[in-house]
Design a protein around this motif. Structure first.
Motif, PDB file in Angstrom:
ATOM      1  N   GLY A 195      -9.985   9.572   4.739  1.00  0.00           N
ATOM      2  CA  GLY A 195      -9.384  10.727   4.088  1.00  0.00           C
ATOM      3  C   GLY A 195      -7.974  10.485   3.584  1.00  0.00           C
ATOM      4  O   GLY A 195      -7.225  11.440   3.314  1.00  0.00           O
ATOM      5  N   VAL A 196      -7.600   9.227   3.438  1.00  0.00           N
ATOM      6  CA  VAL A 196      -6.266   8.889   2.924  1.00  0.00           C
ATOM      7  C   VAL A 196      -6.289   8.904   1.398  1.00  0.00           C
ATOM      8  O   VAL A 196      -7.219   8.385   0.763  1.00  0.00           O
ATOM      9  N   GLU A 197      -5.282   9.532   0.798  1.00  0.00           N
ATOM     10  CA  GLU A 197      -5.148   9.555  -0.663  1.00  0.00           C
ATOM     11  C   GLU A 197      -4.337   8.326  -1.097  1.00  0.00           C
ATOM     12  O   GLU A 197      -3.158   8.200  -0.778  1.00  0.00           O
ATOM     13  N   ILE A 198      -4.975   7.422  -1.813  1.00  0.00           N
ATOM     14  CA  ILE A 198      -4.333   6.157  -2.199  1.00  0.00           C
ATOM     15  C   ILE A 198      -3.564   6.338  -3.505  1.00  0.00           C
ATOM     16  O   ILE A 198      -4.120   6.804  -4.511  1.00  0.00           O
TER      17      ILE A 198
ATOM     18  N   VAL B 259       0.849  -1.196   0.000  1.00  0.00           N
ATOM     19  CA  VAL B 259       0.000   0.000   0.000  1.00  0.00           C
ATOM     20  C   VAL B 259       0.878   1.237   0.000  1.00  0.00           C
ATOM     21  O   VAL B 259       1.732   1.401   0.887  1.00  0.00           O
ATOM     22  N   ARG B 260       0.674   2.109  -0.994  1.00  0.00           N
ATOM     23  CA  ARG B 260       1.347   3.418  -1.030  1.00  0.00           C
ATOM     24  C   ARG B 260       0.251   4.485  -0.968  1.00  0.00           C
ATOM     25  O   ARG B 260      -0.670   4.474  -1.793  1.00  0.00           O
ATOM     26  N   ALA B 261       0.372   5.364   0.010  1.00  0.00           N
ATOM     27  CA  ALA B 261      -0.691   6.353   0.231  1.00  0.00           C
ATOM     28  C   ALA B 261      -0.139   7.569   0.962  1.00  0.00           C
ATOM     29  O   ALA B 261       0.967   7.548   1.490  1.00  0.00           O
ATOM     30  N   GLN B 262      -0.929   8.649   0.966  1.00  0.00           N
ATOM     31  CA  GLN B 262      -0.569   9.885   1.684  1.00  0.00           C
ATOM     32  C   GLN B 262      -1.787  10.402   2.454  1.00  0.00           C
ATOM     33  O   GLN B 262      -2.912  10.378   1.917  1.00  0.00           O
ATOM     34  N   PRO B 263      -1.625  10.853   3.671  1.00  0.00           N
ATOM     35  CA  PRO B 263      -0.382  10.781   4.462  1.00  0.00           C
ATOM     36  C   PRO B 263      -0.140   9.345   4.953  1.00  0.00           C
ATOM     37  O   PRO B 263      -1.073   8.670   5.392  1.00  0.00           O
ATOM     38  N   MET B 264       1.113   8.897   4.898  1.00  0.00           N
ATOM     39  CA  MET B 264       1.456   7.525   5.228  1.00  0.00           C
ATOM     40  C   MET B 264       1.192   7.206   6.701  1.00  0.00           C
ATOM     41  O   MET B 264       0.762   6.108   7.049  1.00  0.00           O
ATOM     42  N   ASP B 265       1.429   8.217   7.587  1.00  0.00           N
ATOM     43  CA  ASP B 265       1.186   7.974   9.018  1.00  0.00           C
ATOM     44  C   ASP B 265      -0.275   7.629   9.279  1.00  0.00           C
ATOM     45  O   ASP B 265      -0.594   6.733  10.055  1.00  0.00           O
ATOM     46  N   LEU B 266      -1.178   8.373   8.616  1.00  0.00           N
ATOM     47  CA  LEU B 266      -2.598   8.111   8.789  1.00  0.00           C
ATOM     48  C   LEU B 266      -2.986   6.758   8.200  1.00  0.00           C
ATOM     49  O   LEU B 266      -3.773   6.008   8.802  1.00  0.00           O
TER      50      LEU B 266
ATOM     51  N   ASP C 227      10.478   6.230  -0.686  1.00  0.00           N
ATOM     52  CA  ASP C 227       9.444   5.300  -1.133  1.00  0.00           C
ATOM     53  C   ASP C 227       8.788   4.623   0.071  1.00  0.00           C
ATOM     54  O   ASP C 227       8.913   3.417   0.273  1.00  0.00           O
ATOM     55  N   PRO C 228       8.084   5.363   0.908  1.00  0.00           N
ATOM     56  CA  PRO C 228       7.421   4.750   2.065  1.00  0.00           C
ATOM     57  C   PRO C 228       6.198   3.956   1.621  1.00  0.00           C
ATOM     58  O   PRO C 228       5.457   4.365   0.722  1.00  0.00           O
ATOM     59  N   HIS C 229       5.986   2.809   2.237  1.00  0.00           N
ATOM     60  CA  HIS C 229       4.798   2.022   1.944  1.00  0.00           C
ATOM     61  C   HIS C 229       4.521   1.071   3.103  1.00  0.00           C
ATOM     62  O   HIS C 229       5.339   0.932   4.014  1.00  0.00           O
ATOM     63  N   VAL C 230       3.371   0.441   3.065  1.00  0.00           N
ATOM     64  CA  VAL C 230       2.968  -0.508   4.097  1.00  0.00           C
ATOM     65  C   VAL C 230       2.780  -1.871   3.447  1.00  0.00           C
ATOM     66  O   VAL C 230       2.195  -1.981   2.362  1.00  0.00           O
TER      67      VAL C 230
END
Length: 324
Positions: free
Chosen positions: A294-297, A242-249, A271-274
């Motif tokens: 509200g996460v932008e994927i 999963v790559r998304a912004q904000p990554m913390d959320l 390149d942060p991802h989960v």
């Protein structure tokens, strides 16, 4: 050892109907070592079929059984509809098993001419196979001056004599440089359709690039058999990136759900991802939860693992190389 046998002349009455190769519960023991353990497999016409396994897995022993150089202790073997070693099938088989053997003080061309004439083949056939393995420029040099890779290509040329229906190649890219390896892979793929190819390798990249189907051997036994694509899709099918912004959320949302609580933050600042394990029907719910928070994927995808990952998972062996 290159297998070439002169066989009795006469009409070839054997049909080329499938399967080209069929083994049922084949076993072979040398002393206290069981080299092959109840192997069952089927190879259909036109396939490039790979035997994959670490050294000592039983690949070469199986190939020697197929051409009649070794007799199995138990089970049944059929090659082109007949038992191994039948003269009517040997004329339709080309094989390179273990190291190619040639007369070192003769040229590559003369070595192949000797083999071709023993089988009643014209010199034009020698020209054809030398060109096929890109040795026509070195054909008149003595084999004693050939590199390991050149000797390997000469062995493959010998196996190609007579335009065989079944080509058996044991580690065909052994000793080849990257360019030679790419050329050999291309040749093997070009043969698909006009011939059935059975090749062995401990190089995972080689199998992944050229084979239609693969049997994975470990300690003489079959641990998996499938198409390359099926093996790849089966491995790692639960791992999702999963790559998304904000990554913390995004990470917080995922870890708040019991089904995704083992999600792990990975990558670096660029390149942060989960990463998480997820069943096939779980992706829509994951996406919905992220969007509602509200996460932008940016990306949600299944991880596609390599054949190397499959091999390690099946055998626990980490000695096989990935090839080039």
């Amino acid at each position: 050892m290159t297998l070439h046998q002169e066989v009795a002349s006469g009409p070839d009455s054997i049909g080329a109907t499938p399967p080209v190769v069929e083994l049922q519960s084949v076993t072979k023991t040398f002393g206290t070592v069981r080299a092959v353990r109840g192997v069952t497999l089927r190879i259909d016409p036109g396939q490039v079929y790979g035997l994959l396994g670490p050294n000592g897995a039983g690949k070469t022993t199986l190939m020697r059984i197929l051409v009649g150089l070794v007799r199995s202790d138990a089970g049944t073997v059929q090659i082109l509809g007949r038992p191994p070693g039948d003269p009517r099938t040997l004329r339709r088989i080309g094989a390179l098993i273990e190291s190619p053997a040639f007369v070192p003080h003769l040229s590559g061309r003369v070595n192949l001419q000797v083999l071709a004439r023993a089988r009643g083949l014209p010199d034009a056939e020698v020209v054809r196979v030398l060109r096929a393995v890109d040795l026509d420029g070195a054909a008149d040099r003595r084999v004693t001056g050939y590199s390991l890779g050149m000797r390997q290509r000469l062995g493959v040329a010998g196996a190609l004599l007579g335009d065989p229906s079944l080509l058996i190649l044991d580690e065909p890219t052994n000793g080849l440089d990257p360019e030679g390896t790419a050329s050999m892979r291309s040749l093997i793929r070009d043969l698909a359709g006009s011939a059935t190819v059975l090749l062995s390798s401990h190089l995972l990249g080689e199998i992944q690039h050229v084979c239609d189907r693969v049997v994975v051997l470990d300690k003489g036994a079959v641990v998996a058999e499938d198409s390359v694509s099926a093996l790849l899709s089966r491995s790692g099918s639960r791992t999702v990136i999963v790559r998304a912004q904000p990554m913390d959320l995004a990470e917080k949302v995922l870890k708040s759900n019991d089904a995704w609580s083992k999600a792990v933050r990975a990558g670096d600042a660029g390149d942060p991802h989960v990463r998480l394990e997820l069943d096939g029907d779980g992706v829509p719910g994951l996406v919905r939860a992220l969007v509602e928070a509200g996460v932008e994927i940016h990306e949600v995808r299944r991880e596609r693992r390599s054949l190397e990952d499959v091999f390690f998972a099946l055998t626990g062996d980490h000695s096989a190389g990935s090839g080039t």
